[in-house]
Design an enzyme around this catalytic site. Structure first.
Site, short mmCIF file in Angstrom:
data_model
loop_
_atom_site.label_atom_id
_atom_site.label_comp_id
_atom_site.label_asym_id
_atom_site.label_seq_id
_atom_site.Cartn_x
_atom_site.Cartn_y
_atom_site.Cartn_z
CG ASP A 173 -18.31 7.33 11.41
OD1 ASP A 173 -17.30 6.62 11.47
OD2 ASP A 173 -18.51 8.16 10.49
CG ASN B 60 -2.00 0.98 1.20
OD1 ASN B 60 -2.39 1.42 0.12
ND2 ASN B 60 -2.48 1.41 2.35
CE LYS C 269 -2.93 -0.36 13.61
NZ LYS C 269 -1.51 -0.43 13.23
CB SER D 209 -5.38 3.07 16.00
OG SER D 209 -6.59 3.74 15.76
N PRO E 140 -22.19 3.86 9.26
CG PRO E 140 -23.19 2.01 8.26
CD PRO E 140 -22.54 3.32 7.94
CE1 TYR F 260 -5.83 -0.25 11.28
CE2 TYR F 260 -7.65 0.92 12.32
CZ TYR F 260 -6.33 0.84 11.99
OH TYR F 260 -5.47 1.84 12.37
N1 UDP Z 1 -16.28 11.71 7.28
C1 UDP Z 1 -17.19 12.32 6.41
N2 UDP Z 1 -17.08 12.05 5.07
C2 UDP Z 1 -16.11 11.24 4.56
C3 UDP Z 1 -15.18 10.65 5.45
C4 UDP Z 1 -15.30 10.91 6.81
O1 UDP Z 1 -18.09 13.04 6.84
O2 UDP Z 1 -16.07 11.03 3.33
C5 UDP Z 1 -16.37 12.01 8.73
C6 UDP Z 1 -16.58 10.79 9.61
O3 UDP Z 1 -17.97 10.51 9.73
C7 UDP Z 1 -15.94 11.24 10.91
C8 UDP Z 1 -14.80 12.14 10.46
O4 UDP Z 1 -15.14 12.56 9.12
O5 UDP Z 1 -16.83 12.02 11.68
C9 UDP Z 1 -13.44 11.46 10.42
O6 UDP Z 1 -13.54 10.27 9.66
P1 UDP Z 1 -12.25 9.43 9.26
O7 UDP Z 1 -12.71 8.23 8.48
O8 UDP Z 1 -11.26 10.33 8.61
O9 UDP Z 1 -11.62 8.99 10.67
P2 UDP Z 1 -12.25 8.10 11.86
O10 UDP Z 1 -13.70 7.97 11.69
O11 UDP Z 1 -11.53 6.82 11.77
O12 UDP Z 1 -11.91 8.85 13.10
#
Ligand code: UDP
Length: 338
Positions: free
Chosen positions: A295, A35, A153, A124, A293, A149
């Protein structure tokens, strides 16, 4: 110090490589480029003016790893290598468990064989799970991860804790990252995800250069100030400097420590979009979409342990993160392969 970076060609690994050079250390990279690509290492060489020894190998290949440890007097390892896409891990759990756990087990066995006892692990904030309170502190028990994932971790932390417990002379530093974004200010290295990005900032960067049409903001009905998700975004160069401090710490202190690397500040999705537009004078079209889902509404770090133990704290602000991300994206619209 000679420091082996597994997965050192990746986003965080390449920035850590630069900061280790700046601090007078000698990084050595092993990466299978699944990657990432060698070009990022060549860019690191350009930034630092140093030759970076690097090997194309899989960390789960014991013979290849044995040779690397035999050819180099390694003092400390920073273990970045691993698959990292949340959604993909839900679809391919076996691949994630096999890859992320196998690499770690092989690495520990080879380290043991060669008498290398210092390891800094790229963990993480996802291991905390969906905690009922913020900020996240290292002594909070995990409430369980939400995807394979995250569990890899979690399990790797447990493996390393167990190895250290059985071998008290080992130093293990488990760095729990919050949301790394940004890029080196040279514009030469940055984040280069394959395909359509899952994470917020790489997605915004591609919308900014017209490669993607618009951002979907996943939910605006969370219990946060503007209704969108809040996270602790940290500049990758600050994060990289945290690794240098963690290596120094590991050299002096046997034991096992969990340390958050975050800023302690939460920003919403719309804060990121608005700051990106303002500092870069570019429009980011977006629409409000349903929640994604898995989040959570909000997380951010309590970063006091990192300051106390490592003497480290984040220095760059959100404007730096947005500016540096855009610089890398505009100079490398097709990433390293362009
Ligand atoms: N998010 C968003 N649109 C996207 C990607 C992420 O609104 O296309 C939002 C997501 O719901 C979260 C924040 O951005 O509130 C950070 O998401 P990311 O995937 O970067 O990190 P993680 O959720 O792993 O903290």
């Amino acid at each position: 110090m000679n420091i082996l970076l597994t997965g050192g060609a990746g986003f965080i690994g390449s920035h850590t490589c630069v900061e280790l050079c700046e601090a007078g250390h000698h990084p050595i990279i092993v990466d299978n480029y699944v990657n990432s690509c060698e070009e990022s290492i060549l860019r690191v060489e350009k930034i630092t003016g140093r030759k970076i020894p690097h090997y194309q190998a899989d960390v789960s290949d014991a013979q290849a790893m044995d040779r690397i440890f035999f050819e180099n007097e390694i003092d400390c390892v920073v273990h970045f290598a691993g698959l990292k896409a949340v959604g993909e891990s839900v679809e391919q759990p076996l691949r994630y468990y096999r890859n992320n756990l196998d690499t770690t087990l092989t690495l520990c066995e080879v380290m043991k064989k060669h008498g290398v006892r210092k390891i800094v692990f790229s963990s993480s904030a996802t291991v905390y799970g969906n905690q009922p309170v913020v900020p996240y502190r290292e002594d909070m028990p995990s409430v369980g991860c939400t995807n394979p994932y995250g569990w890899t971790k979690f399990m790797i932390e447990k493996i390393l804790e167990g190895v250290q417990h059985a071998n008290p002379e080992w130093s293990v530093v488990l760095l729990r990252y919050f949301n790394p974004i940004g890029a080196h200010e040279s514009g030469l290295i940055g984040e280069d995800p394959a395909g359509i990005p899952n994470n917020l900032m790489p997605f915004i960067a591609k919308v900014a250069v017209g490669e993607l049409k618009k951002l979907s903001v996943f939910g605006n009905d969370y219990p946060t100030p503007d209704g969108t998700g809040v996270r602790d975004y940290i500049h990758v160069v600050d994060l990289a400097k945290g690794h240098v401090k963690a290596c120094d710490y590991a050299m002096e202190h046997p034991g096992c420590e969990i340390i958050n690397l975050g800023t302690g500040h939460g920003y919403s999705v719309l804060d990121i979009v608005n700051t990106f537009q303002r500092v870069n004078h570019v429009e980011i079209p977006y629409e409000i979409a349903p929640r994604r889902p898995g989040d959570i509404a909000e997380n951010y770090a309590d970063p006091t342990k990192a300051l106390k133990l490592l003497g480290w704290q984040a220095e760059k602000n959100l404007e730096d993160m947005c500016r540096d991300t855009y610089r890398f994206q505009t100079r490398n619209p097709k990433g390293y392969r362009g």
